[in-house]
Design a protein around this motif. Structure first.
Motif, PDB file in Angstrom:
ATOM      1  N   UNK A  53       0.794  -1.299  -0.038  1.00  0.00           N
ATOM      2  CA  UNK A  53       0.039  -0.087  -0.021  1.00  0.00           C
ATOM      3  C   UNK A  53       1.008   1.212  -0.083  1.00  0.00           C
ATOM      4  N   UNK A  54       2.188   0.989  -0.198  1.00  0.00           N
ATOM      5  CA  UNK A  54       2.970   2.226  -0.307  1.00  0.00           C
ATOM      6  C   UNK A  54       2.489   3.159  -1.321  1.00  0.00           C
ATOM      7  N   UNK A  55       2.540   2.571  -2.651  1.00  0.00           N
ATOM      8  CA  UNK A  55       2.286   3.382  -3.662  1.00  0.00           C
ATOM      9  C   UNK A  55       0.972   4.311  -3.622  1.00  0.00           C
ATOM     10  N   UNK A  56      -0.096   3.316  -2.830  1.00  0.00           N
ATOM     11  CA  UNK A  56      -1.348   4.184  -2.795  1.00  0.00           C
ATOM     12  C   UNK A  56      -1.169   5.398  -1.653  1.00  0.00           C
ATOM     13  N   UNK A  57      -0.236   5.181  -0.663  1.00  0.00           N
ATOM     14  CA  UNK A  57       0.086   5.919   0.368  1.00  0.00           C
ATOM     15  C   UNK A  57       0.619   7.556  -0.244  1.00  0.00           C
ATOM     16  N   UNK A  66       1.124  16.711   0.654  1.00  0.00           N
ATOM     17  CA  UNK A  66       2.086  16.079   2.057  1.00  0.00           C
ATOM     18  C   UNK A  66       3.229  15.488   1.251  1.00  0.00           C
ATOM     19  N   UNK A  67       4.380  16.094   1.765  1.00  0.00           N
ATOM     20  CA  UNK A  67       5.571  15.373   1.431  1.00  0.00           C
ATOM     21  C   UNK A  67       6.062  14.464   1.936  1.00  0.00           C
ATOM     22  N   UNK A  68       6.492  13.138   1.124  1.00  0.00           N
ATOM     23  CA  UNK A  68       7.212  11.821   1.499  1.00  0.00           C
ATOM     24  C   UNK A  68       8.539  12.146   1.626  1.00  0.00           C
ATOM     25  N   UNK A  69       9.140  12.312   2.847  1.00  0.00           N
ATOM     26  CA  UNK A  69      10.604  12.299   2.921  1.00  0.00           C
ATOM     27  C   UNK A  69      11.266  11.071   2.513  1.00  0.00           C
ATOM     28  N   UNK A  70      11.023   9.950   3.243  1.00  0.00           N
ATOM     29  CA  UNK A  70      11.436   8.790   2.835  1.00  0.00           C
ATOM     30  C   UNK A  70      10.394   7.440   2.978  1.00  0.00           C
ATOM     31  N   UNK A  71      10.499   6.133   2.405  1.00  0.00           N
ATOM     32  CA  UNK A  71       9.722   5.419   2.664  1.00  0.00           C
ATOM     33  C   UNK A  71      10.342   4.097   2.049  1.00  0.00           C
ATOM     34  N   UNK A  72       9.527   3.125   2.766  1.00  0.00           N
ATOM     35  CA  UNK A  72      10.033   1.431   2.210  1.00  0.00           C
ATOM     36  C   UNK A  72       9.378   1.365   0.966  1.00  0.00           C
ATOM     37  N   UNK A  73       9.516   0.072   0.440  1.00  0.00           N
ATOM     38  CA  UNK A  73       9.017  -0.453  -0.653  1.00  0.00           C
ATOM     39  C   UNK A  73       7.987  -1.221  -0.787  1.00  0.00           C
ATOM     40  N   UNK A  74       6.983  -1.296  -1.298  1.00  0.00           N
ATOM     41  CA  UNK A  74       5.947  -2.266  -1.439  1.00  0.00           C
ATOM     42  C   UNK A  74       6.696  -3.775  -1.529  1.00  0.00           C
ATOM     43  N   UNK A  75       6.015  -4.818  -0.430  1.00  0.00           N
ATOM     44  CA  UNK A  75       6.653  -6.029  -0.574  1.00  0.00           C
ATOM     45  C   UNK A  75       8.045  -6.300   0.475  1.00  0.00           C
ATOM     46  N   UNK A  76       8.240  -5.100   0.988  1.00  0.00           N
ATOM     47  CA  UNK A  76       9.353  -5.444   2.112  1.00  0.00           C
ATOM     48  C   UNK A  76       9.025  -6.067   3.312  1.00  0.00           C
ATOM     49  N   UNK A  77       9.817  -7.058   3.687  1.00  0.00           N
ATOM     50  CA  UNK A  77       9.445  -7.674   5.126  1.00  0.00           C
ATOM     51  C   UNK A  77      10.131  -6.858   6.197  1.00  0.00           C
ATOM     52  N   UNK A  78       9.171  -6.411   6.894  1.00  0.00           N
ATOM     53  CA  UNK A  78       9.312  -5.590   8.055  1.00  0.00           C
ATOM     54  C   UNK A  78       9.167  -6.232   9.460  1.00  0.00           C
ATOM     55  N   UNK A  79       9.712  -5.885  10.421  1.00  0.00           N
ATOM     56  CA  UNK A  79       9.549  -6.020  11.787  1.00  0.00           C
ATOM     57  C   UNK A  79       8.841  -5.087  12.563  1.00  0.00           C
ATOM     58  N   UNK A  80       8.290  -5.539  13.664  1.00  0.00           N
ATOM     59  CA  UNK A  80       7.493  -4.287  14.234  1.00  0.00           C
ATOM     60  C   UNK A  80       8.282  -3.135  14.810  1.00  0.00           C
ATOM     61  N   UNK A  81       7.711  -2.090  14.647  1.00  0.00           N
ATOM     62  CA  UNK A  81       8.539  -0.957  15.030  1.00  0.00           C
ATOM     63  C   UNK A  81       9.325  -0.296  13.805  1.00  0.00           C
TER      64      UNK A  81
END
Length: 293
Positions: A53-57, A66-81
């Motif tokens: 949902x990064x693309x949609x966000x 609203x400016x996006x300063x940085x972001x992960x990519x769709x499909x990235x495996x993330x840990x809590x936090x």
């Protein structure tokens, strides 16, 4: 997942506008209590799983100035936090898109994470089988849920039919209504359908599967049949057909994380389930926090 084209972006924004209209209505009266200052905010992942949902966000941020300063990519495996995105803009703008943005990301991430669970178990069997979605999707949200399935499978998933005009899928209801034998119904379907469309038949018995294969149907869907019965039926079809081309084989119905591996080893090419879109086992939580320097 590649970035969308200009036209696709326009169509996606139309969908997102509808979601914003539903949530904002005549204005965010709560935010008006606060001064509309420039602020930074971060979106945090509160679970372990795949993000989607990064693309949609990003599109929502673009629409809300609203400016996006940085972001992960769709499909990235993330840990809590993990920080998913960092934003900058007017407080009222950020708060106006917050809930719509988070709802979309949480729903898509839950589906992507669940799809990844299924596809991982399939890959561990060593079989060349894909996990597929169905048309059991949330009305108005299908494009996002199907995209989450595509992203979550990481090359081992399939969106299946997007709509009724994608292909012919003959189920037990169609067979009963037609009052025709399987071979005759498939023949009728071929006569009334473009050569560019595949024809699939849902079966619930080995006899019907064999009849469909002999009638040269493109895809045989085994509905609520055990892995063992599917395997023996496929072997029988291959024996009967000999050197002739056999259909694509699909298993569907009562597919779970517990039995997905057995279905993957049954000889099918596709396993479809509504579990990944309608009842995702992974429930991803995502939040937004204002950063106070």
């Amino acid at each position: 997942m590649s970035e969308v084209s200009t036209i696709e972006k326009i169509l996606l924004k139309k969908k997102l506008e509808q979601f914003l209209e539903e949530d904002i209505r005549y204005g965010d009266i709560t935010s008006k209590v606060l001064k509309n200052t420039n602020v930074n905010a971060q979106i945090l992942y509160k679970s372990d799983g795949l993000v989607c949902g990064i693309q949609e966000a990003k599109l929502l941020c673009e629409m809300g100035n609203v400016k996006v300063l940085n972001a992960v990519s769709d499909g990235d495996e993330l840990k809590k936090g993990t920080e998913v995105m960092k934003l900058s803009g007017k407080l009222h703008d950020i708060l106006s898109i917050e809930r719509t943005m988070l709802n979309i990301m949480m729903r898509m991430s839950s589906i992507a994470s669940t799809t990844f669970q299924f596809s991982t178990l399939i890959q561990q069997t060593g079989e060349s089988v894909k996990i597929a979605a169905t048309r059991k999707t949330t009305p108005g949200f299908r494009i996002f849920e199907k995209r989450a399935v595509e992203i979550g499978g990481k090359g081992y998933s399939d969106t299946h039919r997007w709509s009724l005009d994608d292909m012919i899928l003959l189920k037990d209801t169609h067979l009963a209504a037609s009052k025709q034998k399987i071979a005759k119904l498939i023949e009728t379907a071929k006569k009334k359908t473009s050569f560019s469309k595949k024809i699939e038949l849902e079966v619930q018995s080995p006899e019907d599967a064999i009849a469909a294969a002999q009638a040269r149907v493109d895809i045989v869907m085994f509905d609520n049949m055990s892995p063992g019965k599917i395997k023996s039926t496929i072997n029988k079809i291959k024996e009967i057909m000999g050197s002739e081309k056999v259909p694509i084989f699909e298993a569907s119905g009562n597919i779970t994380l517990k039995n997905i591996s057995e279905y993957a080893k049954s000889g099918v090419n596709i396993i479809s389930t509504s579990q990944i879109t309608f009842h995702p086992s992974q429930k991803i939580d995502i939040s937004l926090e204002i950063i106070n320097d």
